[in-house]
Design an enzyme around this catalytic site. Structure first.
Site, PDB file in Angstrom:
ATOM      1  N   SER A  67     -21.534  54.300  11.011  1.00 46.96           N
ATOM      2  CA  SER A  67     -20.711  53.985  10.044  1.00 46.96           C
ATOM      3  C   SER A  67     -19.106  54.344  10.328  1.00 46.96           C
ATOM      4  CB  SER A  67     -20.970  54.594   8.489  1.00 46.96           C
ATOM      5  OG  SER A  67     -20.778  55.793   8.654  1.00 46.96           O
ATOM      6  N   LYS A  94     -15.910  72.931  10.881  1.00 50.66           N
ATOM      7  CA  LYS A  94     -14.759  72.374  11.828  1.00 50.66           C
ATOM      8  C   LYS A  94     -13.911  73.290  12.567  1.00 50.66           C
ATOM      9  CE  LYS A  94     -15.581  67.865  10.835  1.00 50.66           C
ATOM     10  NZ  LYS A  94     -16.287  67.059  11.685  1.00 50.66           N
ATOM     11  N   ILE A 143     -15.655  55.698  11.719  1.00 47.23           N
ATOM     12  CA  ILE A 143     -15.026  55.939  12.948  1.00 47.23           C
ATOM     13  C   ILE A 143     -15.947  55.872  14.074  1.00 47.23           C
ATOM     14  CG2 ILE A 143     -13.429  57.226  14.255  1.00 47.23           C
ATOM     15  CD1 ILE A 143     -12.967  58.851  11.558  1.00 47.23           C
ATOM     16  N   TYR A 180     -17.327  72.539   4.776  1.00 50.34           N
ATOM     17  CA  TYR A 180     -17.096  71.556   5.716  1.00 50.34           C
ATOM     18  C   TYR A 180     -15.951  72.312   6.865  1.00 50.34           C
ATOM     19  CZ  TYR A 180     -14.803  67.347   7.380  1.00 50.34           C
ATOM     20  OH  TYR A 180     -14.208  66.431   8.065  1.00 50.34           O
ATOM     21  N   SER A 238     -10.391  68.066  11.876  1.00 47.43           N
ATOM     22  CA  SER A 238      -9.854  67.509  10.640  1.00 47.43           C
ATOM     23  C   SER A 238      -8.289  67.913  10.424  1.00 47.43           C
ATOM     24  CB  SER A 238     -10.616  67.976   9.338  1.00 47.43           C
ATOM     25  OG  SER A 238      -9.778  67.260   8.340  1.00 47.43           O
TER      26      SER A 238
HETATM   27  N1  LIG Z   1     -12.333  59.951   7.021  1.00 44.11           N
HETATM   28  C1  LIG Z   1     -11.753  60.867   7.161  1.00 44.11           C
HETATM   29  O1  LIG Z   1     -10.828  60.945   6.502  1.00 44.11           O
HETATM   30  C2  LIG Z   1     -11.760  62.076   7.945  1.00 44.11           C
HETATM   31  C3  LIG Z   1     -10.706  63.222   8.207  1.00 44.11           C
HETATM   32  C4  LIG Z   1     -11.022  64.112   8.949  1.00 44.11           C
HETATM   33  C5  LIG Z   1     -12.132  64.294   9.814  1.00 44.11           C
HETATM   34  N2  LIG Z   1     -12.935  63.077   9.716  1.00 44.11           N
HETATM   35  C6  LIG Z   1     -14.220  63.355  10.809  1.00 44.11           C
HETATM   36  O2  LIG Z   1     -14.498  62.027  11.492  1.00 44.11           O
HETATM   37  C7  LIG Z   1     -15.881  61.896  11.615  1.00 44.11           C
HETATM   38  C8  LIG Z   1     -16.471  60.721  11.207  1.00 44.11           C
HETATM   39  O3  LIG Z   1     -16.213  60.606   9.690  1.00 44.11           O
HETATM   40  P1  LIG Z   1     -16.177  59.027   9.197  1.00 44.11           P
HETATM   41  O4  LIG Z   1     -14.902  59.095   8.219  1.00 44.11           O
HETATM   42  O5  LIG Z   1     -16.316  57.945   9.872  1.00 44.11           O
HETATM   43  O6  LIG Z   1     -17.215  59.324   7.901  1.00 44.11           O
HETATM   44  P2  LIG Z   1     -18.573  58.560   7.666  1.00 44.11           P
HETATM   45  O7  LIG Z   1     -18.568  57.092   7.806  1.00 44.11           O
HETATM   46  O8  LIG Z   1     -19.200  59.116   6.548  1.00 44.11           O
HETATM   47  O9  LIG Z   1     -19.476  58.909   9.185  1.00 44.11           O
HETATM   48  C9  LIG Z   1     -20.290  59.907   9.281  1.00 44.11           C
HETATM   49  C10 LIG Z   1     -21.586  59.658   9.966  1.00 44.11           C
HETATM   50  O10 LIG Z   1     -22.266  60.911  10.293  1.00 44.11           O
HETATM   51  C11 LIG Z   1     -23.360  60.795  10.004  1.00 44.11           C
HETATM   52  N3  LIG Z   1     -24.355  61.911   9.600  1.00 44.11           N
HETATM   53  C12 LIG Z   1     -24.153  62.731   8.743  1.00 44.11           C
HETATM   54  N4  LIG Z   1     -25.294  63.698   8.636  1.00 44.11           N
HETATM   55  C13 LIG Z   1     -26.016  63.464   9.807  1.00 44.11           C
HETATM   56  C14 LIG Z   1     -27.011  64.199  10.336  1.00 44.11           C
HETATM   57  N5  LIG Z   1     -27.486  64.969   9.711  1.00 44.11           N
HETATM   58  N6  LIG Z   1     -27.671  63.482  11.402  1.00 44.11           N
HETATM   59  C15 LIG Z   1     -26.947  62.343  12.196  1.00 44.11           C
HETATM   60  N7  LIG Z   1     -25.745  61.677  11.761  1.00 44.11           N
HETATM   61  C16 LIG Z   1     -25.361  62.251  10.322  1.00 44.11           C
HETATM   62  C17 LIG Z   1     -23.652  59.558   8.868  1.00 44.11           C
HETATM   63  O11 LIG Z   1     -24.909  59.239   8.921  1.00 44.11           O
HETATM   64  P3  LIG Z   1     -25.285  58.577   7.440  1.00 44.11           P
HETATM   65  O12 LIG Z   1     -24.981  57.143   7.250  1.00 44.11           O
HETATM   66  O13 LIG Z   1     -26.910  58.666   7.843  1.00 44.11           O
HETATM   67  O14 LIG Z   1     -25.211  59.524   6.410  1.00 44.11           O
HETATM   68  C18 LIG Z   1     -22.571  58.574   9.333  1.00 44.11           C
HETATM   69  O15 LIG Z   1     -22.891  57.798  10.121  1.00 44.11           O
HETATM   70  C19 LIG Z   1     -16.472  63.108  11.023  1.00 44.11           C
HETATM   71  O16 LIG Z   1     -16.707  64.034  11.942  1.00 44.11           O
HETATM   72  C20 LIG Z   1     -15.691  63.574   9.854  1.00 44.11           C
HETATM   73  O17 LIG Z   1     -15.672  64.983   9.593  1.00 44.11           O
HETATM   74  C21 LIG Z   1     -12.863  62.360   9.111  1.00 44.11           C
END
Ligand SMILES: NC(=O)c1ccc[n+]([C@@H]2O[C@H](COP(=O)([O-])OP(=O)(O)OC[C@H]3O[C@@H](n4cnc5c(N)ncnc54)[C@H](OP(=O)(O)O)[C@@H]3O)[C@@H](O)[C@H]2O)c1
Length: 286
Positions: free
Chosen positions: A13, A175, A15, A171, A142
């Site tokens: 999902s 990080k 990024i 969280y 983040s």
């Molecule tokens: N979006 C933002 O605004 C934001 C801001 C700062 C940092 N970030 C960072 O960017 C990165 C990507 O975030 P995103 O926004 O793309 O979020 P996302 O769509 O929720 O993606 C997170 C992914 O991590 C997977 N995941 C969670 N727990 C896991 C586990 N135990 N084992 C394997 N996979 C697991 C999820 O899988 P499932 O589908 O199985 O849940 C999902 O595919 C993360 O490191 C997040 O902390 C995001």
């Protein structure tokens, strides 16, 4: 030339999925490392279709489980003799989580998924990274940490065993620990062909349908925030750049924003005493 092999955790999902598409489009073999077979297969189809690449594969790993990480690392050793890119993208941050949750191995899920899991996986495939002449490890932090200037890794109780759980602090603590690990590992590997860098992710649009437990107010708040957020595709461009650009070879221990610009890391994370203490704590989990 050897095939280029890239592993991206949590690439079903957001990024991670977009980064998988962009990196596969550049001709890399991409393994999307996901915890759920069905979600992984759906993403795999989409990534293959959008990248026009057949060289995208699904690996199953639960980053909160040492046993699962071991078995995933074993499968990588069976299939590959090297790894060029390892992106620790998967992370857990469920704002509706009120209480700490512990895995069947006894670990707090946020600390394990977002910090210890990535460290453990890196250690388990270090030999494969060393077999690449240009290996890159990317960790994800983040921009939200700017709003937590006094937060530190709680060395006495990182897993909220004897203090009140707060998912936001859990969280951001994870990080901070990842950033510290990034600077430490880059130093450890400074005379090798492996580089280690961190990415600071700003507000990026999320898929609200992935969060059915959000209250109507929180859904509304996320929709408002989304208007000021960049798309996952746009953010993934930085992942792809740091993972593949020839100019990034040999650049290590640095922190990059969504414009591929080098930025300063939080003072807390670059303090040697803090680094030593957090790494000592981290090593107890390995
Ligand atoms: N979006 C933002 O605004 C934001 C801001 C700062 C940092 N970030 C960072 O960017 C990165 C990507 O975030 P995103 O926004 O793309 O979020 P996302 O769509 O929720 O993606 C997170 C992914 O991590 C997977 N995941 C969670 N727990 C896991 C586990 N135990 N084992 C394997 N996979 C697991 C999820 O899988 P499932 O589908 O199985 O849940 C999902 O595919 C993360 O490191 C997040 O902390 C995001």
């Amino acid at each position: 030339m050897k095939d280029k092999i890239c592993i991206i955790t949590g690439a079903n999902s957001g990024i991670g999925k977009q980064a998988a598409i962009q990196i596969a489009t550049k001709g890399y073999h991409v393994i999307i490392a996901c915890r759920n077979q069905q979600r992984g297969e759906i993403a795999l189809e989409e990534i293959r279709a959008q990248s026009q690449s057949t060289q995208v594969k699904l690996g199953i790993v639960d980053m909160s489980s040492k046993a699962s990480i071991c078995s995933f690392a074993d499968s990588l050793h069976q299939k590959f003799d090297h790894i060029d890119v390892l992106i620790h993208n998967a992370a857990l941050f469920n704002v509706t989580q009120k209480e700490a949750q512990y895995t069947n191995e006894g670990f707090e899920t946020v600390w394990m998924t977002n910090h210890i899991g990535p460290v453990y996986l890196t250690e388990k495939v270090m030999d494969l990274l060393k077999n690449s002449d240009d290996a890159r490890v990317l960790t994800i932090s983040s921009k939200g940490l700017l709003a937590k200037p006094f937060l530190k890794v709680n060395l006495a109780d990182p897993e909220y065993k004897s203090r009140k759980f707060d998912v936001t602090n859990a969280y951001y603590q994870s990080k901070l620990a990842q950033m510290i690990y990034t600077w430490w590992l880059a130093k450890e590997l400074e005379n090798t062909s492996i580089t280690v860098n961190a990415i600071r992710v700003p507000a990026v649009q999320i898929d609200i349908s992935r969060h059915p437990d959000l209250s109507p107010f929180m859904k509304w708040a996320y929709q408002q925030k989304s208007k000021q957020s960049i798309t996952p595709q746009r953010m993934a461009e930085t992942y792809a750049y740091l993972a593949t650009d020839a100019g990034m070879k040999s650049i290590s221990g640095k922190y990059f924003d969504e414009n591929n610009q080098e930025i300063s890391a939080d003072n807390y994370t670059i303090n040697l005493d803090n680094i030593n203490k957090v790494i000592e704590l981290t090593n107890k989990y390995l």
